[in-house]
Design a protein around this motif. Structure first.
Motif, PDB file in Angstrom:
ATOM      1  N   LEU A  53      94.780  32.592  67.589  1.00 16.79           N
ATOM      2  CA  LEU A  53      94.311  31.228  67.318  1.00 16.79           C
ATOM      3  C   LEU A  53      95.380  30.166  67.585  1.00 16.79           C
ATOM      4  O   LEU A  53      95.115  29.156  68.244  1.00 16.79           O
ATOM      5  N   SER A 119      85.346  29.009  61.325  1.00 14.17           N
ATOM      6  CA  SER A 119      86.395  29.675  62.103  1.00 14.17           C
ATOM      7  C   SER A 119      85.796  30.555  63.192  1.00 14.17           C
ATOM      8  O   SER A 119      86.267  30.571  64.333  1.00 14.17           O
ATOM      9  N   SER A 123      85.998  29.732  67.311  1.00  9.73           N
ATOM     10  CA  SER A 123      86.638  30.754  68.152  1.00  9.73           C
ATOM     11  C   SER A 123      85.765  31.131  69.341  1.00  9.73           C
ATOM     12  O   SER A 123      86.268  31.381  70.439  1.00  9.73           O
ATOM     13  N   SER A 126      86.108  28.690  72.194  1.00  8.23           N
ATOM     14  CA  SER A 126      87.359  28.723  72.943  1.00  8.23           C
ATOM     15  C   SER A 126      87.133  29.285  74.331  1.00  8.23           C
ATOM     16  O   SER A 126      86.276  30.141  74.556  1.00  8.23           O
ATOM     17  N   THR A 131      88.025  35.959  72.204  1.00  8.57           N
ATOM     18  CA  THR A 131      88.601  35.409  70.976  1.00  8.57           C
ATOM     19  C   THR A 131      87.571  35.396  69.853  1.00  8.57           C
ATOM     20  O   THR A 131      87.870  35.775  68.712  1.00  8.57           O
ATOM     21  N   ILE A 135      87.971  37.251  66.150  1.00 11.66           N
ATOM     22  CA  ILE A 135      87.985  36.498  64.892  1.00 11.66           C
ATOM     23  C   ILE A 135      86.785  36.885  64.022  1.00 11.66           C
ATOM     24  O   ILE A 135      86.904  36.994  62.791  1.00 11.66           O
ATOM     25  N   LEU A 197      90.516  25.463  66.466  1.00  8.50           N
ATOM     26  CA  LEU A 197      91.251  26.727  66.460  1.00  8.50           C
ATOM     27  C   LEU A 197      92.378  26.692  65.433  1.00  8.50           C
ATOM     28  O   LEU A 197      92.621  27.672  64.716  1.00  8.50           O
TER      29      LEU A 197
END
Length: 242
Positions: A53, A119, A123, A126, A131, A135, A197
């Protein structure tokens, strides 16, 4: 889009997977087992924050965005902790006892899951491949022992094991909504990706240091928990390298 939906559902339903154990266990869960699990989860979340992250936040934005995002994550968790009741465990090697009211705990855990869902969603927004999946895995592994603790508490309040399982599972469902919210916000407002992030990293680091590590070190299991933390960290590094 399908990935974020599947990932958020699996991450959120990990709460139910942990709570499912309540249907099969007869006695209390020992603190040693719980401490080992919490420390393993802490290692996974630490590695995900520092090695995935944070570097991606720096790459998509810069140091200023990273600092702002991390502090937003930390301050959000601080606000929730100060204003919402939390499960307090009486450290005892024989088992776990609770003393808060059931409804307050259900509301508290549900609200604590909001930043975790954000979160996961951020992610997935991204540009870095996988990712979101990593996560979602890290948050899901953290949700499992949380679900078990909530179910144990509810059973202790004379609620049937099946109802305890259902209620504990429902506390995780808010993560699906907040995950999709985080995904859409950062997908359509591009400059938010770096902040998002970093926010996720800050929230996870707060959970690791304020919650998971202290709770895994209160019953004389410090050495075992330390080993478990390191194994969890190495496990996430392996996933990042695959």
């Amino acid at each position: 889009m399908s990935e974020v939906v599947i990932g958020s559902i699996l991450s959120a339903m990990s709460t139910g997977a942990g709570a499912l154990i309540i249907l099969f266990i007869k006695g209390a869960i020992t603190h040693k087992f719980r401490d080992t699990l919490l420390a393993f989860t802490a290692g996974i979340m630490m590695a995900a924050s520092l090695l995935s992250l944070i570097p991606q936040s720096m790459e998509s934005g810069g140091y200023l965005q990273l600092v702002i995002g991390i502090f937003l994550g930390v301050l959000t968790l601080t606000f929730l902790e100060k204003n919402i009741p939390h499960i307090d465990l009486e450290h005892s090697k024989s088992g776990i006892e609770f003393d808060e009211k059931a409804m307050l705990i259900i509301m508290a855990i549900t609200l604590h899951n909001i930043p975790e869902g954000l979160s996961v969603g951020v992610s997935y927004a991204s540009a870095a491949q996988d990712t979101g999946n990593l996560i979602a895995l890290a948050i899901g592994l953290q949700n499992a022992p949380e679900g078990l603790l909530v179910a144990l508490f509810l059973v202790n309040q004379k609620i049937s094991r099946f109802k305890a399982f259902i209620l504990a599972t429902l506390t995780g469902t808010i993560e699906i909504v907040t995950s999709l919210l985080g995904f859409y916000l950062t997908s359509y407002i591009g400059f938010l990706v770096s902040y998002g992030l970093a926010f996720a990293a800050g929230a996870m680091l707060f959970i690791v240091y304020k919650e998971l590590i202290p709770e895994s070190h209160g019953d004389g299991n410090e050495r075992t928990s330390t080993y478990s933390f390191i194994i969890g960290l190495l496990f996430m590094i392996l996933l990042l390298e695959i």
